[in-house]
Scaffold this motif. Sequence first.
Motif, PDB file in Angstrom:
ATOM      1  N   GLU A  83     -48.548   1.592 -71.532  1.00  0.00           N
ATOM      2  CA  GLU A  83     -47.586   2.406 -70.797  1.00  0.00           C
ATOM      3  C   GLU A  83     -46.334   2.680 -71.624  1.00  0.00           C
ATOM      4  OE1 GLU A  83     -47.859   4.100 -67.728  1.00  0.00           O
ATOM      5  OE2 GLU A  83     -49.879   3.653 -68.459  1.00  0.00           O
ATOM      6  N   ARG A  84     -45.954   1.746 -72.474  1.00  0.00           N
ATOM      7  CA  ARG A  84     -44.792   1.987 -73.330  1.00  0.00           C
ATOM      8  C   ARG A  84     -45.102   3.096 -74.340  1.00  0.00           C
ATOM      9  NH1 ARG A  84     -42.318  -3.382 -74.920  1.00  0.00           N
ATOM     10  NH2 ARG A  84     -43.847  -3.447 -76.612  1.00  0.00           N
ATOM     11  N   VAL A  85     -46.330   3.123 -74.827  1.00  0.00           N
ATOM     12  CA  VAL A  85     -46.725   4.198 -75.748  1.00  0.00           C
ATOM     13  C   VAL A  85     -46.713   5.542 -75.025  1.00  0.00           C
ATOM     14  CG1 VAL A  85     -48.658   5.141 -77.076  1.00  0.00           C
ATOM     15  CG2 VAL A  85     -48.023   2.736 -77.324  1.00  0.00           C
ATOM     16  N   ARG A  86     -47.247   5.591 -73.812  1.00  0.00           N
ATOM     17  CA  ARG A  86     -47.250   6.840 -73.041  1.00  0.00           C
ATOM     18  C   ARG A  86     -45.813   7.318 -72.782  1.00  0.00           C
ATOM     19  NH1 ARG A  86     -48.859   6.746 -67.976  1.00  0.00           N
ATOM     20  NH2 ARG A  86     -49.425   8.943 -67.996  1.00  0.00           N
ATOM     21  N   THR A  87     -44.932   6.390 -72.457  1.00  0.00           N
ATOM     22  CA  THR A  87     -43.535   6.749 -72.221  1.00  0.00           C
ATOM     23  C   THR A  87     -42.886   7.271 -73.497  1.00  0.00           C
ATOM     24  OG1 THR A  87     -43.348   5.102 -70.454  1.00  0.00           O
ATOM     25  CG2 THR A  87     -41.292   5.869 -71.469  1.00  0.00           C
ATOM     26  N   MET A  88     -43.175   6.639 -74.626  1.00  0.00           N
ATOM     27  CA  MET A  88     -42.616   7.084 -75.904  1.00  0.00           C
ATOM     28  C   MET A  88     -43.153   8.465 -76.279  1.00  0.00           C
ATOM     29  SD  MET A  88     -42.687   5.065 -79.580  1.00  0.00           S
ATOM     30  CE  MET A  88     -42.704   3.510 -78.681  1.00  0.00           C
ATOM     31  N   MET A  89     -44.438   8.699 -76.017  1.00  0.00           N
ATOM     32  CA  MET A  89     -45.026  10.019 -76.281  1.00  0.00           C
ATOM     33  C   MET A  89     -44.290  11.092 -75.480  1.00  0.00           C
ATOM     34  SD  MET A  89     -47.891  10.096 -78.294  1.00  0.00           S
ATOM     35  CE  MET A  89     -49.081  11.260 -77.640  1.00  0.00           C
ATOM     36  N   ARG A  90     -44.006  10.766 -74.225  1.00  0.00           N
ATOM     37  CA  ARG A  90     -43.346  11.736 -73.345  1.00  0.00           C
ATOM     38  C   ARG A  90     -41.879  11.932 -73.727  1.00  0.00           C
ATOM     39  NH1 ARG A  90     -44.432   9.301 -68.965  1.00  0.00           N
ATOM     40  NH2 ARG A  90     -42.394   8.346 -68.601  1.00  0.00           N
ATOM     41  N   ASN A  91     -41.167  10.861 -73.965  1.00  0.00           N
ATOM     42  CA  ASN A  91     -39.722  10.954 -74.223  1.00  0.00           C
ATOM     43  C   ASN A  91     -39.395  11.457 -75.621  1.00  0.00           C
ATOM     44  OD1 ASN A  91     -39.271  10.006 -71.648  1.00  0.00           O
ATOM     45  ND2 ASN A  91     -38.853   7.897 -72.278  1.00  0.00           N
ATOM     46  N   ALA A  92     -40.153  11.010 -76.607  1.00  0.00           N
ATOM     47  CA  ALA A  92     -39.834  11.373 -77.994  1.00  0.00           C
ATOM     48  C   ALA A  92     -40.493  12.674 -78.437  1.00  0.00           C
ATOM     49  CB  ALA A  92     -40.248  10.233 -78.930  1.00  0.00           C
ATOM     50  N   PHE A  93     -41.668  12.954 -77.886  1.00  0.00           N
ATOM     51  CA  PHE A  93     -42.441  14.111 -78.368  1.00  0.00           C
ATOM     52  C   PHE A  93     -42.733  15.146 -77.285  1.00  0.00           C
ATOM     53  CE2 PHE A  93     -43.412  10.657 -81.312  1.00  0.00           C
ATOM     54  CZ  PHE A  93     -43.250  11.275 -82.542  1.00  0.00           C
ATOM     55  N   GLU A 123     -49.930   8.499 -83.525  1.00  0.00           N
ATOM     56  CA  GLU A 123     -49.835   7.625 -84.694  1.00  0.00           C
ATOM     57  C   GLU A 123     -48.416   7.073 -84.843  1.00  0.00           C
ATOM     58  OE1 GLU A 123     -49.633   8.179 -89.487  1.00  0.00           O
ATOM     59  OE2 GLU A 123     -51.375   9.111 -88.497  1.00  0.00           O
ATOM     60  N   ALA A 124     -47.420   7.930 -84.684  1.00  0.00           N
ATOM     61  CA  ALA A 124     -46.020   7.491 -84.828  1.00  0.00           C
ATOM     62  C   ALA A 124     -45.662   6.454 -83.768  1.00  0.00           C
ATOM     63  CB  ALA A 124     -45.091   8.691 -84.733  1.00  0.00           C
ATOM     64  N   CYS A 125     -46.123   6.673 -82.536  1.00  0.00           N
ATOM     65  CA  CYS A 125     -45.812   5.741 -81.453  1.00  0.00           C
ATOM     66  C   CYS A 125     -46.514   4.399 -81.652  1.00  0.00           C
ATOM     67  CB  CYS A 125     -46.197   6.354 -80.106  1.00  0.00           C
ATOM     68  SG  CYS A 125     -45.184   7.764 -79.637  1.00  0.00           S
ATOM     69  N   LEU A 126     -47.745   4.428 -82.136  1.00  0.00           N
ATOM     70  CA  LEU A 126     -48.458   3.177 -82.412  1.00  0.00           C
ATOM     71  C   LEU A 126     -47.770   2.399 -83.530  1.00  0.00           C
ATOM     72  CD1 LEU A 126     -52.169   4.347 -82.076  1.00  0.00           C
ATOM     73  CD2 LEU A 126     -51.007   2.666 -80.639  1.00  0.00           C
ATOM     74  N   ARG A 127     -47.267   3.103 -84.512  1.00  0.00           N
ATOM     75  CA  ARG A 127     -46.542   2.424 -85.588  1.00  0.00           C
ATOM     76  C   ARG A 127     -45.280   1.752 -85.048  1.00  0.00           C
ATOM     77  NH1 ARG A 127     -47.666   3.067 -90.743  1.00  0.00           N
ATOM     78  NH2 ARG A 127     -49.349   4.479 -91.349  1.00  0.00           N
ATOM     79  N   GLN A 128     -44.612   2.429 -84.116  1.00  0.00           N
ATOM     80  CA  GLN A 128     -43.421   1.850 -83.497  1.00  0.00           C
ATOM     81  C   GLN A 128     -43.749   0.566 -82.743  1.00  0.00           C
ATOM     82  OE1 GLN A 128     -40.676   3.418 -85.085  1.00  0.00           O
ATOM     83  NE2 GLN A 128     -39.758   3.154 -83.056  1.00  0.00           N
ATOM     84  N   GLU A 129     -44.979   0.499 -82.250  1.00  0.00           N
ATOM     85  CA  GLU A 129     -45.433  -0.694 -81.530  1.00  0.00           C
ATOM     86  C   GLU A 129     -45.952  -1.784 -82.461  1.00  0.00           C
ATOM     87  OE1 GLU A 129     -45.808  -1.440 -77.818  1.00  0.00           O
ATOM     88  OE2 GLU A 129     -44.006  -0.295 -78.285  1.00  0.00           O
ATOM     89  N   GLY A 130     -45.919  -1.513 -83.765  1.00  0.00           N
ATOM     90  CA  GLY A 130     -46.356  -2.509 -84.734  1.00  0.00           C
ATOM     91  C   GLY A 130     -47.831  -2.493 -85.035  1.00  0.00           C
ATOM     92  N   PHE A 131     -48.530  -1.439 -84.607  1.00  0.00           N
ATOM     93  CA  PHE A 131     -49.969  -1.341 -84.874  1.00  0.00           C
ATOM     94  C   PHE A 131     -50.169  -0.725 -86.254  1.00  0.00           C
ATOM     95  CE2 PHE A 131     -54.064   0.977 -84.546  1.00  0.00           C
ATOM     96  CZ  PHE A 131     -54.893  -0.102 -84.254  1.00  0.00           C
ATOM     97  N   ALA A 132     -50.888  -1.425 -87.116  1.00  0.00           N
ATOM     98  CA  ALA A 132     -51.118  -0.949 -88.480  1.00  0.00           C
ATOM     99  C   ALA A 132     -52.270   0.045 -88.504  1.00  0.00           C
ATOM    100  CB  ALA A 132     -51.431  -2.133 -89.395  1.00  0.00           C
ATOM    101  N   LEU A 133     -52.042   1.191 -89.146  1.00  0.00           N
ATOM    102  CA  LEU A 133     -53.090   2.203 -89.256  1.00  0.00           C
ATOM    103  C   LEU A 133     -52.812   3.055 -90.486  1.00  0.00           C
ATOM    104  CD1 LEU A 133     -52.474   4.999 -86.575  1.00  0.00           C
ATOM    105  CD2 LEU A 133     -50.766   3.356 -87.246  1.00  0.00           C
TER     106      LEU A 133
END
Length: 416
Positions: A343-353, A391-401
């Motif tokens: 849910e934090r990723v979904r919120t970041m997708m909505r707010n940032a992008f 990808e940017a939001c996952l990186r913010q969450e510390g997920f390596a890709l």
Amino acid sequence: MPPLDDLLASGFFGEIDPPQRLLMGPGPVNAHPRVLRAMSADLLGQFDPEMTGYMNQVMALYRPIFGTQNPWTMLIDGTARAGIEAALVSLVAPGDTVLVVNFGRFGLLLTEILGRIGARIETVEAPWGEVVPMDAIAAAIERVQPSVVATIHGDTSTTMAQPLDGLGALCAAAGALLYVDATATIGGMELAADRWGADIVTGGLQKCLGGPSGSAPITISDPAAALIQGRKHVEAGIRRDDISDGAGPRIGSNYFDLAMIMDYWSDKRLNHHTEATSMLYAARECARIMLGEGLEARYARHEAAGRAMTAGLRAMGLTIFGDDAHRMTNVTGVFIPQGVDGERVRTMMRNAFEIEIGTAFGPLQGRIWRIGAMGYNAMQHKVLITLGALEACLRQEGFALPAGEAVRVAMEAWDA
């Protein structure tokens, strides 16, 4: 909350100005600008010859979209669920046996509606992420001898598309009618009502057709029309054709009585309700856009978008949900990586992008995201923008890709 007068004076209730979000969930999606322009056209009276002419045009435009020659191809005023309810309450009487092919949340919806009607409900099921094998459906039809078989074509809760070739023949051999809910696939995957032997198919505008929610296209076969029109008697024993206002059909709904709606769309123009003019304009323009693009090109575009989205997500190291062999082209389910707050990723997708992706239901809630690419949004650049933002939001969450790999792979997959 402050008093209403204070809020009005402060300008709290200003002109609607929603954010310009890219809707890449399981629906609704962004409406095509041509559809929005069509909706701004002047209103007409429901019996104006120009208006009834547009109604006839809509009937003609949607026949190829449904893959049918059915004369009874029209609109139900309401969201896609209005079409579902109209079909079921008009086909099914209390005590009728209905077999539901259930492989997700929307199969469960069919059982809920049928329960309200008072039907005797039987189900044949598959785990979420799979579809129901045709031999299992055949065995269930033989076992329960239903009067109606009801199924979803594409269930966005699981992102699976149920194969339907041959199902109508099984139903016909058993004396059953076949209902198909194609809300999530109309306009994006082939519909073949006549080839499938489907008796009623319903849809909605808000997904692959690229319109707003609020109108439900429907097509009705001759056998289904005969059954529906045979239920025109009122309890006093008077035929509704003999009643000036058409009141009193013996089904559980007046608004969703298909017999009355069919009279409204026929040359009789028997008054039933005031047609939703702006939604009819929208449905007409959705169909014009689709047929102008060409059915095969339209389906190929959705297939390319789904293929690119899936390839890009896998390139990030994510796991796709469900059976690859029966995946919908327009919605992809992907597991939320372990340790990532979905849910934090979904919120970041909505707010940032300003991009919306979908959550999930039932046993999949909190486990997968559902990412759509349909209608006006089934475009290469929108798929790539969504993948880059995720990808940017996952990186913010510390997920390596791997950096940029999702977009590169998706670009290659689009043209594969």
